[in-house]
Design an enzyme around this catalytic site. Structure first.
Site, PDB file in Angstrom:
ATOM      1  CE1 TYR A   1      29.878 -13.572  90.279  1.00  0.00           C
ATOM      2  CE2 TYR A   1      29.891 -15.549  91.615  1.00  0.00           C
ATOM      3  CZ  TYR A   1      29.385 -14.837  90.623  1.00  0.00           C
ATOM      4  OH  TYR A   1      28.254 -15.361  89.964  1.00  0.00           O
TER       5      TYR A   1
ATOM      6  CE  LYS B   1      26.623 -12.586  91.236  1.00  0.00           C
ATOM      7  NZ  LYS B   1      25.405 -12.092  90.669  1.00  0.00           N
TER       8      LYS B   1
HETATM    9  N1  LIG Z   1      27.692 -18.654  84.593  1.00  0.00           N
HETATM   10  C1  LIG Z   1      27.577 -19.007  85.837  1.00  0.00           C
HETATM   11  O1  LIG Z   1      27.898 -20.088  86.148  1.00  0.00           O
HETATM   12  C2  LIG Z   1      26.846 -18.327  86.666  1.00  0.00           C
HETATM   13  C3  LIG Z   1      26.438 -18.910  88.102  1.00  0.00           C
HETATM   14  C4  LIG Z   1      25.631 -18.158  89.043  1.00  0.00           C
HETATM   15  C5  LIG Z   1      25.555 -16.802  88.868  1.00  0.00           C
HETATM   16  N2  LIG Z   1      25.602 -16.120  87.605  1.00  0.00           N
HETATM   17  C6  LIG Z   1      25.395 -14.726  87.732  1.00  0.00           C
HETATM   18  O2  LIG Z   1      24.472 -14.833  86.370  1.00  0.00           O
HETATM   19  C7  LIG Z   1      24.355 -13.539  86.063  1.00  0.00           C
HETATM   20  C8  LIG Z   1      24.525 -13.333  84.491  1.00  0.00           C
HETATM   21  O3  LIG Z   1      25.592 -14.330  84.356  1.00  0.00           O
HETATM   22  P1  LIG Z   1      26.199 -14.980  82.826  1.00  0.00           P
HETATM   23  O4  LIG Z   1      26.749 -16.252  83.239  1.00  0.00           O
HETATM   24  O5  LIG Z   1      24.807 -14.914  82.048  1.00  0.00           O
HETATM   25  O6  LIG Z   1      27.132 -13.917  82.413  1.00  0.00           O
HETATM   26  P2  LIG Z   1      27.686 -13.363  80.850  1.00  0.00           P
HETATM   27  O7  LIG Z   1      29.130 -12.802  81.272  1.00  0.00           O
HETATM   28  O8  LIG Z   1      27.668 -14.597  80.099  1.00  0.00           O
HETATM   29  O9  LIG Z   1      26.763 -12.402  80.716  1.00  0.00           O
HETATM   30  C9  LIG Z   1      26.568 -11.231  81.305  1.00  0.00           C
HETATM   31  C10 LIG Z   1      26.099  -9.913  80.531  1.00  0.00           C
HETATM   32  O10 LIG Z   1      26.049  -8.726  81.499  1.00  0.00           O
HETATM   33  C11 LIG Z   1      26.401  -7.658  80.813  1.00  0.00           C
HETATM   34  N3  LIG Z   1      27.030  -6.763  81.624  1.00  0.00           N
HETATM   35  C12 LIG Z   1      28.300  -6.776  82.257  1.00  0.00           C
HETATM   36  N4  LIG Z   1      28.654  -5.588  83.101  1.00  0.00           N
HETATM   37  C13 LIG Z   1      27.402  -4.902  82.758  1.00  0.00           C
HETATM   38  C14 LIG Z   1      26.976  -3.620  83.270  1.00  0.00           C
HETATM   39  N5  LIG Z   1      27.935  -3.040  84.218  1.00  0.00           N
HETATM   40  N6  LIG Z   1      25.825  -2.992  82.904  1.00  0.00           N
HETATM   41  C15 LIG Z   1      24.909  -3.957  82.177  1.00  0.00           C
HETATM   42  N7  LIG Z   1      25.246  -4.988  81.680  1.00  0.00           N
HETATM   43  C16 LIG Z   1      26.456  -5.584  81.995  1.00  0.00           C
HETATM   44  C17 LIG Z   1      27.647  -8.293  79.853  1.00  0.00           C
HETATM   45  O11 LIG Z   1      27.791  -7.470  78.642  1.00  0.00           O
HETATM   46  C18 LIG Z   1      26.967  -9.454  79.457  1.00  0.00           C
HETATM   47  O12 LIG Z   1      26.160  -9.523  78.132  1.00  0.00           O
HETATM   48  C19 LIG Z   1      25.725 -12.626  86.714  1.00  0.00           C
HETATM   49  O13 LIG Z   1      25.069 -11.861  87.499  1.00  0.00           O
HETATM   50  C20 LIG Z   1      26.388 -14.042  87.366  1.00  0.00           C
HETATM   51  O14 LIG Z   1      27.054 -13.375  88.367  1.00  0.00           O
HETATM   52  C21 LIG Z   1      26.470 -16.952  86.649  1.00  0.00           C
END
Ligand SMILES: NC(=O)c1ccc[n+]([C@@H]2O[C@H](COP(=O)([O-])OP(=O)(O)OC[C@H]3O[C@@H](n4cnc5c(N)ncnc54)[C@H](O)[C@@H]3O)[C@@H](O)[C@H]2O)c1
Length: 411
Positions: A317, A321
């Site tokens: 991961y 990123k």
């Molecule tokens: N939650 C955190 O703490 C956090 C922190 C930093 C970055 N992020 C990043 O933010 C983004 C969103 O994270 P989140 O926390 O909302 O995640 P989440 O898991 O709540 O939601 C992610 C969504 O992406 C969809 N998804 C997964 N794989 C996919 C694919 N191959 N094609 C299309 N859709 C797909 C899932 O179905 C889900 O609805 C991600 O890139 C994550 O790495 C999250």
């Protein structure tokens, strides 16, 4: 006189915030009493209602205008300004009619405002500040600098420059969490929004939420790691809405494992969604944007691109990123002179389903000690950033990694 403030944070004299209804009542009470207190509230109002059929209507009108109680783009609505048409009749001695006529004269001869009178019920005058008047006053003051800062760039006030009216956006991973919040924010700012998610049913729910708010939306199921899926969603958006202006490449996954145990399968899966999928989206959307000479790409990276979050293990991961940031910087510099800006947002630890797994849940207390803000981010903490990066207000920004992490990357 009733003044309706837009702000929900007006406080009473003890400093407690007042719910909207109480606030209106409070202001009404004050306006009946010592009007100086009303000015002391220090708030501007979106809408001011005045009843022309009241003895103090002229005073109320002057009070609002002279004390700058009306917001820059606010309106004053004056009811009963036609008084059943009697205000137009000559030889009227009725006191009320004369008072209304006087009020209309005062408003008509006030160069600060312009108005329309709607012939509904007893007559409704809708009044707003006259820009032409402001222009004339400003032009006459030689010492003022009349540049874009003064007038607003393209004659737009700063909040208007954040508007996304007429723009077409998509958000991948828009079915929940951060993507859902981004979709709402872009839609609230005026864009049409396509919700793209691996799980079509989730995308449909969010599209339905947007529709309920009057935002044009569509839902699509797609796996961003598959080039044919990515092309299909872009073709569908262009077929429906003509083009794409804002690409929010947000879908991402995180499978935690110690580096020595990270399987090739986990590595590939993580990179396929987080980096390959994001590249495919940037490329497909970028081709459309380069052709039209305009576009905003906003990628979701992570604070993990800046620090090594711990104690959880997430090599693939973190590396993916970091790749998102470098990809963003590269595209951001390669495409800006053709009108396409590429930036990324790096959230800290956000309270979404991504961190609600059985393994991660027990770590929350530990994380909190690493966050100067003392709390996890909420998805709503990220919404203004995506609107800013999608708007023309950020046109000079490209290749930027905007960290929103409560200070965590600084400790
Ligand atoms: N939650 C955190 O703490 C956090 C922190 C930093 C970055 N992020 C990043 O933010 C983004 C969103 O994270 P989140 O926390 O909302 O995640 P989440 O898991 O709540 O939601 C992610 C969504 O992406 C969809 N998804 C997964 N794989 C996919 C694919 N191959 N094609 C299309 N859709 C797909 C899932 O179905 C889900 O609805 C991600 O890139 C994550 O790495 C999250």
């Amino acid at each position: 006189m009733t003044l309706r403030a837009n702000a929900s944070f007006i406080r009473d004299r003890q400093g407690h915030s007042l719910p909207r209804q109480e606030m209106i009542t409070e202001i009404q009470a004050q306006s009946r009493g010592d009007t100086k207190e009303l000015v002391a509230v220090g708030e501007h109002f979106d809408i001011v209602f005045i009843d022309a059929d009241q003895r103090n209507a002229v005073n109320d009108y002057n009070f609002v205008m002279d004390n700058h109680l009306l917001r820059m783009d606010g309106v004053i609505c004056v009811e009963n300004t036609l008084m059943k048409g009697q205000v137009y009749l000559e030889n009227i001695s009725d006191e009320n009619v004369l008072a209304v006529r006087n009020l209309n004269n005062v408003i008509n001869s006030d160069p600060r405002v312009e108005q329309v009178i709607l012939p509904v019920q007893g007559g409704m005058s809708v009044i707003r500040r006259s820009r032409a008047h402001a222009d004339r006053v400003i032009e006459s003051k030689k010492e003022l600098v009349k540049d874009d800062v003064f007038w607003g760039y393209n004659r737009c006030h700063i909040l208007d420059r954040l508007r996304l009216d007429g723009k077409v956006a998509y958000v991948t991973g828009g079915g929940q969490g951060i993507g859902r919040a981004f979709a709402h924010a872009l839609g609230e700012a005026g864009a049409k929004v396509a919700i793209v998610d691996l799980v079509l049913a989730k995308a449909e729910v969010v599209a339905e939420e947007l529709s309920l708010k009057g935002i044009k939306s569509m839902a699509m199921g797609a796996d961003v790691s598959k080039p044919e899926d990515v092309q299909r969603i872009l073709d569908a958006i262009v077929a429906r809405w003509g083009t794409v202006h804002i690409a929010c490449n947000n879908a991402g996954i995180n499978m935690n494992s110690a580096s020595e145990d990270t399987s090739l399968e986990e590595w590939d899966k993580t990179f396929n969604v987080n980096l390959r999928g994001l590249f495919l989206c940037c490329q497909a959307a970028g081709r459309i944007m380069l052709k039209q000479g305009y576009g905003k790409i906003i990628n979701t990276a992570s604070m993990a691109s800046l620090i090594v979050p711990h104690p959880q293990k997430q090599l693939a991961y973190n590396a993916s990123k970091a790749g998102v940031v470098k990809l963003t910087q590269t595209l951001g510099t390669e495409w800006i002179d053709r009108g396409v800006r590429v930036n990324c947002i790096s959230p800290g630890i956000v309270d979404t389903p991504l961190i609600h797994s059985e393994e991660l849940k027990p770590l929350v207390q530990r994380w909190l000690t690493d966050i100067p803000a003392g709390k996890l981010a909420q998805v709503t903490d990220l919404q203004a950033a995506v609107v800013y990066l999608a708007s023309e207000a950020s046109d000079y920004m490209t290749g930027h990694n905007l960290a929103i992490e409560g200070g965590q990357s600084l400790w």
